[in-house]
Design a protein around this motif. Sequence first.
Motif, PDB file in Angstrom:
ATOM      1  N   LEU A 283     -33.528  -5.004 -34.874  1.00 10.94           N
ATOM      2  CA  LEU A 283     -32.291  -4.722 -35.604  1.00 10.94           C
ATOM      3  C   LEU A 283     -32.325  -5.300 -37.021  1.00 10.94           C
ATOM      4  O   LEU A 283     -31.753  -4.721 -37.949  1.00 10.94           O
ATOM      5  CB  LEU A 283     -31.089  -5.277 -34.849  1.00 10.94           C
ATOM      6  CG  LEU A 283     -30.540  -4.402 -33.719  1.00 10.94           C
ATOM      7  CD1 LEU A 283     -29.247  -5.000 -33.181  1.00 10.94           C
ATOM      8  CD2 LEU A 283     -30.290  -2.980 -34.179  1.00 10.94           C
ATOM      9  N   LEU A 343     -28.106   1.203 -28.477  1.00  9.72           N
ATOM     10  CA  LEU A 343     -28.578   1.109 -29.863  1.00  9.72           C
ATOM     11  C   LEU A 343     -29.476   2.286 -30.261  1.00  9.72           C
ATOM     12  O   LEU A 343     -29.763   2.477 -31.436  1.00  9.72           O
ATOM     13  CB  LEU A 343     -29.329  -0.209 -30.071  1.00  9.72           C
ATOM     14  CG  LEU A 343     -28.471  -1.474 -29.964  1.00  9.72           C
ATOM     15  CD1 LEU A 343     -29.347  -2.716 -29.963  1.00  9.72           C
ATOM     16  CD2 LEU A 343     -27.462  -1.538 -31.105  1.00  9.72           C
ATOM     17  N   ALA A 359     -24.675  -1.201 -34.375  1.00 10.95           N
ATOM     18  CA  ALA A 359     -25.612  -2.309 -34.206  1.00 10.95           C
ATOM     19  C   ALA A 359     -24.864  -3.598 -33.886  1.00 10.95           C
ATOM     20  O   ALA A 359     -25.275  -4.372 -33.006  1.00 10.95           O
ATOM     21  CB  ALA A 359     -26.445  -2.490 -35.476  1.00 10.95           C
ATOM     22  N   GLY A 362     -23.471  -3.260 -30.242  1.00 17.30           N
ATOM     23  CA  GLY A 362     -24.527  -3.266 -29.235  1.00 17.30           C
ATOM     24  C   GLY A 362     -25.146  -4.631 -29.041  1.00 17.30           C
ATOM     25  O   GLY A 362     -25.300  -5.109 -27.911  1.00 17.30           O
TER      26      GLY A 362
END
Length: 473
Positions: A283, A343, A359, A362
């Motif tokens: 991420l 995601l 994001a 999640g």
Amino acid sequence: MTTRDKLILMVLCAAQFIIALDFTILNVALPVLGKDLGMGQADLQWAVTAFALPSGGFLLLSGRIADLYGRRRLFLAGLALFTVASVLAALAWDPATFLAGRAVQGLGAAIIVPTGMSLLTTTFTEGPRRERALGISGSVLSTGFTVGMVLGGVMTDSLGWRSTMGLLSAAGVAVLVAAPLLLPESRNPLRPRIDVPGAVTVTGGLLALIYALSTAAEAGFGRPDVLSTLVVGVVLLITFAVVESRTDQPLVSLPMLRRPTVAWGNLAGLITFAMMSTVVFLLTLYLQEVLGLTAFRTGLVFGVQGVVSALAGILAPKVIGRIGAHRTLVLGLLVQAVFTAALLAVGSGPGDGAGVWLALAGVSIGSLGHLWAIISYGVTATSGVPDDQQGLATGLVSSSQQVGITVGIPLLSAVASARIAALRESGTGFADATLGGIKLGLGLDAALVAVVALLVAVGLRRTRTRRGTPPAA
């Protein structure tokens, strides 16, 4: 808890928090650090690997030595070693000095983590008190990883990268002053001899395995030194298993490893740490490389995750008390798997607000499950173990944690990198290719956590059935 209990827990959590900070506080600072010390881009991974090798490789040995010669004594020694090494890293004048400081920090961490955990489990008796203590400890640990990412960016921008190591030094001194006044001493009264062949093979095997997996993230699995050390690591760990089965006083008791709660609990711990650290890494790549967020704004996203993690740590003992540690462990893994899979819906393009919010949601809700899994796996893997073997049991718990943090990112980042390279060669644009690699890594991550959740559910249910206890226990 009494006032003294709370102070002891505060000291032990502070030490764990410092170690968690050290894992992530340099992540954002690496480019600046590299320019200052003259380290090339390819060498920056050693700032992480130099710490990871000893911190993962010496955990089991440290836990066993603590059982025999005093957990408090070894905890203080590890804390002093870590603090001095942090000073050396902060003052480093060249790459060799800095990496030496990081390696000694890792060795100190390998002593602090299992001894701190065994002091916690021997101080707080099995049951609600231990569950509450582990809940607070797990919450502090997870928050430390997140705070490290935020602090690393803020301190590097305002004070320079050396301030991050200076912060660890100051925190180490503070805990080192308080710890001797509060922590009780404990050890195995029988004091059996150290299993030298077992210590050599397991330490060498873990060092080789961690080196191979860490290096593979940058160099790939085809490089000769990666393949050779991977083979050596596997051979040494197999040899370790053979040695332990034939010695009278093993470093790791194979009957303990055959305890279903120990085996399944540690498998769950390894996977939950490995896969959540990978989610954070992927991420970070998504937010900065695909969406174009700054390091500071990326840190804020993970700051929300840290708040959710802290709340999850407070709730976890209540959930465990209501449905049991085993069910909480499975539930936590499933929540982590589901929200990691969610995601996969993130999109590409600079300034994609929906991608940022997805994001954020999640990783935050996934972290709630992750914290429940962390705390319940610690409860599961140490329950029913006598006090004279708590150092060994918590050494296994700590090893699962450290090895998981170390191997998850190299494995799945190598997969993601290969996918990105393949898409780029086919003519796909940079952002879309990067997103494709990230989604492949996230998909594999979610699948692995889900599979392990099902395996743990079946394994622990069979354990309860054999013992004649109801499934809800």
